[in-house]
Design an enzyme around this catalytic site. Sequence first.
Site, PDB file in Angstrom:
ATOM      1  N   CYS A  86     -35.709 -11.500  -8.609  1.00 44.66           N
ATOM      2  CA  CYS A  86     -34.618 -10.535  -8.445  1.00 44.66           C
ATOM      3  C   CYS A  86     -34.541  -9.594  -9.666  1.00 44.66           C
ATOM      4  CB  CYS A  86     -33.308 -11.264  -8.160  1.00 44.66           C
ATOM      5  SG  CYS A  86     -32.124 -10.188  -7.339  1.00 44.66           S
ATOM      6  N   HIS A 180     -33.586 -15.284  -4.766  1.00 50.42           N
ATOM      7  CA  HIS A 180     -33.284 -16.333  -5.753  1.00 50.42           C
ATOM      8  C   HIS A 180     -33.849 -17.681  -5.284  1.00 50.42           C
ATOM      9  CE1 HIS A 180     -30.247 -14.606  -8.648  1.00 50.42           C
ATOM     10  NE2 HIS A 180     -30.312 -13.639  -7.752  1.00 50.42           N
ATOM     11  N   GLU A 182     -34.330 -20.320  -6.865  1.00 54.54           N
ATOM     12  CA  GLU A 182     -33.761 -21.474  -7.576  1.00 54.54           C
ATOM     13  C   GLU A 182     -32.450 -21.948  -6.960  1.00 54.54           C
ATOM     14  OE1 GLU A 182     -33.342 -18.418  -8.331  1.00 54.54           O
ATOM     15  OE2 GLU A 182     -31.348 -18.138  -9.196  1.00 54.54           O
TER      16      GLU A 182
END
Length: 197
Positions: A86, A180, A182
């Site tokens: 990102c 994202h 994660e």
Amino acid sequence: MTSTDKPTHRVGVLALQGAFARHVESLTRCGADAFEVRTPEQLAACDALVIPGGESTTMAMLLDRLELRTPLAERLNDGLPVFGTCAGMILLAKEIADGRPDQVPFDVIDIDVRRNGYGRQINSFEADIAVEGLDGSSFRAVFIRAPVVTRVGAEVDVLAEVDGDPVMCRSGHVSVVSFHPELTDDDRLHRLFLDRL
Ligand code: GLN
């Protein structure tokens, strides 16, 4: 986990601002020696680096303030493997549209991006995407005020798309995603990055 015959990679996560903590957790689950990077000394200890999501303008300012920009540019140009997510994708791109006038990207992957390119109405959304090189099921991608990739150079591989727009690209030692990875418990993209080290 990393098998015993493979070295443990020392993977830094740029931790100036944004979503760095979950990256450290994911990389650790994958068997890497993962740590936060805020100083040139910590950067020098990295075999590879993750640049997380967050706010690319703030990160750019902090890179300058903490005197990390020049050593990071040198490491990136020397081939440090890097995974930008990102805002991290924005920082690594060639050109940024709708950035701050003084926001200079590292220009280590031949893509152009538009900040917040998915529009104000849909600043955040999720999508199940097919990723080249991932076995099994699709990957749940979380997009938060994500950049749109507006141009991809001939040397760049597009590994995933949403509605025809690239959302994951790779060129040599540089991998980027506009979402994202994660934020879910699915570590497959971190593992893919580590497997190529
Ligand atoms: N829009 C942010 C930026 O320009 C990126 C958002 C994110 O990383 N989730 O940096």
